[in-house]
Design a protein around this motif. Sequence first.
Motif, mmCIF file in Angstrom:
data_model
loop_
_atom_site.group_PDB
_atom_site.id
_atom_site.type_symbol
_atom_site.label_atom_id
_atom_site.label_comp_id
_atom_site.label_asym_id
_atom_site.label_seq_id
_atom_site.Cartn_x
_atom_site.Cartn_y
_atom_site.Cartn_z
ATOM 1 N N TYR A 1 0.990 -0.691 0.439
ATOM 2 C CA TYR A 1 0.108 0.061 0.108
ATOM 3 C C TYR A 1 1.039 1.202 0.633
ATOM 4 N N GLN A 2 0.759 2.565 -1.107
ATOM 5 C CA GLN A 2 1.077 3.144 -0.899
ATOM 6 C C GLN A 2 0.938 4.398 0.527
ATOM 7 N N CYS A 3 1.246 4.229 1.604
ATOM 8 C CA CYS A 3 1.383 5.061 2.909
ATOM 9 C C CYS A 3 2.672 4.401 3.906
ATOM 10 N N TRP A 4 1.820 5.426 5.057
ATOM 11 C CA TRP A 4 3.553 5.449 5.690
ATOM 12 C C TRP A 4 3.045 5.094 6.656
ATOM 13 N N GLY A 5 3.516 4.988 8.383
ATOM 14 C CA GLY A 5 2.724 4.556 9.732
ATOM 15 C C GLY A 5 4.464 4.534 10.488
ATOM 16 N N LEU A 6 4.037 4.938 11.364
ATOM 17 C CA LEU A 6 4.800 4.795 12.379
ATOM 18 C C LEU A 6 4.549 2.926 12.634
ATOM 19 N N GLU A 7 5.691 2.614 12.580
ATOM 20 C CA GLU A 7 5.878 0.979 12.872
ATOM 21 C C GLU A 7 5.496 -0.417 11.839
ATOM 22 N N ASN A 8 4.254 0.559 11.017
ATOM 23 C CA ASN A 8 3.652 -0.229 10.413
ATOM 24 C C ASN A 8 3.900 -1.131 9.280
ATOM 25 N N GLU B 1 3.044 -3.409 7.513
ATOM 26 C CA GLU B 1 1.957 -3.366 6.156
ATOM 27 C C GLU B 1 1.330 -2.374 5.290
ATOM 28 N N ALA B 2 2.464 -1.438 5.884
ATOM 29 C CA ALA B 2 2.478 0.298 5.206
ATOM 30 C C ALA B 2 3.590 0.165 3.900
ATOM 31 N N ALA B 3 4.221 0.752 2.669
ATOM 32 C CA ALA B 3 5.292 0.450 1.989
ATOM 33 C C ALA B 3 6.198 1.107 2.605
ATOM 34 N N LEU B 4 5.928 2.313 3.286
ATOM 35 C CA LEU B 4 7.134 3.702 4.360
ATOM 36 C C LEU B 4 6.948 3.730 5.477
ATOM 37 N N ARG B 5 7.846 2.608 6.757
ATOM 38 C CA ARG B 5 7.377 2.238 7.681
ATOM 39 C C ARG B 5 8.432 3.457 8.214
ATOM 40 N N LEU B 6 7.805 4.424 9.496
ATOM 41 C CA LEU B 6 8.301 4.580 9.720
ATOM 42 C C LEU B 6 9.349 4.265 11.452
ATOM 43 N N ILE B 7 10.496 4.223 11.106
ATOM 44 C CA ILE B 7 10.832 3.629 12.875
ATOM 45 C C ILE B 7 12.003 4.875 13.577
ATOM 46 N N THR B 8 11.543 5.247 14.906
ATOM 47 C CA THR B 8 11.554 6.268 15.450
ATOM 48 C C THR B 8 13.162 5.425 16.313
ATOM 49 N N GLY B 9 13.578 4.089 16.207
ATOM 50 C CA GLY B 9 14.200 3.754 17.296
ATOM 51 C C GLY B 9 14.813 4.511 18.340
ATOM 52 N N GLU C 1 -1.087 9.342 7.701
ATOM 53 C CA GLU C 1 -0.160 8.596 8.522
ATOM 54 C C GLU C 1 -1.736 7.016 8.619
ATOM 55 N N VAL C 2 -0.998 5.950 8.713
ATOM 56 C CA VAL C 2 -1.878 4.890 8.027
ATOM 57 C C VAL C 2 -1.703 4.072 9.745
ATOM 58 N N ALA C 3 -2.153 4.118 10.359
ATOM 59 C CA ALA C 3 -1.819 3.429 12.084
ATOM 60 C C ALA C 3 -1.876 1.996 11.700
ATOM 61 N N GLY C 4 -3.381 1.513 11.181
ATOM 62 C CA GLY C 4 -3.435 -0.134 10.934
ATOM 63 C C GLY C 4 -3.314 -0.541 9.531
ATOM 64 N N ASP C 5 -4.071 -1.655 9.550
ATOM 65 C CA ASP C 5 -4.156 -2.854 9.181
ATOM 66 C C ASP C 5 -4.749 -1.086 7.097
ATOM 67 N N PRO C 6 -3.882 -0.960 6.379
ATOM 68 C CA PRO C 6 -4.213 -0.488 5.496
ATOM 69 C C PRO C 6 -5.441 -1.134 4.213
ATOM 70 N N GLY D 1 -8.409 5.592 2.252
ATOM 71 C CA GLY D 1 -7.714 6.641 1.385
ATOM 72 C C GLY D 1 -5.927 6.426 1.602
ATOM 73 N N ALA D 2 -5.752 5.072 1.839
ATOM 74 C CA ALA D 2 -4.949 4.214 1.637
ATOM 75 C C ALA D 2 -4.942 2.998 0.560
ATOM 76 N N GLU D 3 -3.941 3.467 -0.925
ATOM 77 C CA GLU D 3 -4.213 3.219 -1.902
ATOM 78 C C GLU D 3 -3.201 1.749 -2.118
ATOM 79 N N ARG D 4 -3.574 0.666 -3.301
ATOM 80 C CA ARG D 4 -3.334 0.133 -3.328
ATOM 81 C C ARG D 4 -1.800 0.100 -4.043
ATOM 82 N N LEU D 5 -0.156 -0.092 -4.556
ATOM 83 C CA LEU D 5 1.046 0.135 -4.950
ATOM 84 C C LEU D 5 0.444 -0.350 -6.461
#
Length: 441
Positions: free
Chosen positions: A311-318, A320-328, A371-376, A381-385
């Motif tokens: 899915y063309q979306c982002w999320g913190l530690e998600n 299933e999102a194509a772009l996963r944000l990791i704060t560490g 951001e998308v917090a759960g299952d896209p 608004g979370a579109e498939r790539l």
Amino acid sequence: MGSTRSTSGPAERAEQAETAAAELAGRGVDAVALGWVDNAGVTRVKAVPVAQLPHAVRHGIGAAPCFDTFLVDDSMAPGTGPAGDLRLVPDLDALVPLAAQPGWAWAPVDRRTQDGSPHPGCQRTFARRAAEAIEARGLGIRAGIEVEWVVDAPGEGAAYGMDRLIAHSDYLRDVLRALAEQRLAVLQIHPEYAPGQFEVSLAPDGPVAAADTALLVRQTVRAVSARHGLRASFAPVVTAGRVGNGGHLHLSLWREGRNLGSGGQGRYGMTPQAEAFLAGILTELPALLVLGAPGVASHLRLVPGRWAGPYQCWGLENREAALRLITGSAPEQANAEIKCFDAAANPYLMVGGVLAAGLAGLDSGLRLPPEVAGDPAAATGAERLPHGLAAAVSAYQASTVLRAALGPELYAAVLAVRRAEVELFAGLDEEAVVAATRWRY
């Protein structure tokens, strides 16, 4: 591993090559494998006796330009001519004796024309050029590429299970020993989800060096596997209908020793520059699939519910999102993971394309969407790539960012290969596609 090509002159490089050849010979090395990756994502190689290394550094080794349009099955895209020649020039900064191939060393190459200028279709040069464009703005990139693979004697064992680690403990120990002997810093190694699947993660480095490292790790895993009577596959899908191998790209943006993904006023501590950079990548992800998930088999991996990032979306530690944000757990650890990529990618194309997209986001001052917090799959608004290589090719053709960054020759070569592979696998079912690509990567 070197991140940029040496700036020394021809005489100094020749002297360095003579010294390197003598040192290798003294360590019992007989030959040097010179490796590059074509636009289909297949690793190609030529080799020279160690005594010929100085000649290769000064003059290069001949290789036909038709490799630019090789397909995954070793056929060539229509219209490819037989004429011409290029030179493969090894990078001494990345030269390393191979721990699992006694008597051998390895170096990545830059492809140049007969007059010594960069070949416009050289993917490693493209990645270096993208990194230099980032550096010209006073910024730096740290990157790392996860390596996942499946062996053909999986045995029993649960996903991530200790039983599988025990069954293959000698094998994985030898992988670790070989990587350590080659001075690669391993962060972790473990059984993965699919039967017979493993993953190793390396410490981050400069973008070109990270791509070099990904190739060296795969070469090492193949060699150790062979010594254990195993065969390793890095293909996007090894068994139809099951979780495949990813080639996730991690990266972070830095300025003057500070990670810009942490300590800012934006969401999760992002600075405006880090957010704009990631927004540029997210915007271009449909087109970037042509570089990062480039095969017909790649799109058999991009299935919802398998943590492949479809899915063309982002999320913190998600995951299933194509772009996963990791704060560490510390500011220097903050990074973003692109999960929709796999090891069918030419890592230099993948890294260079992502940097170009991020730079476009910086220049335009883009912002990330919500951001998308759960299952896209259940999110608004979370579109498939793009699903299927043909759809990704359409997105690639619509991307002015990638067209400008790649340059006309490399852009056209990539397009020709992708179109030809769409035709190559047209009408085949999933089983047939997987069988045809299982041992090509």
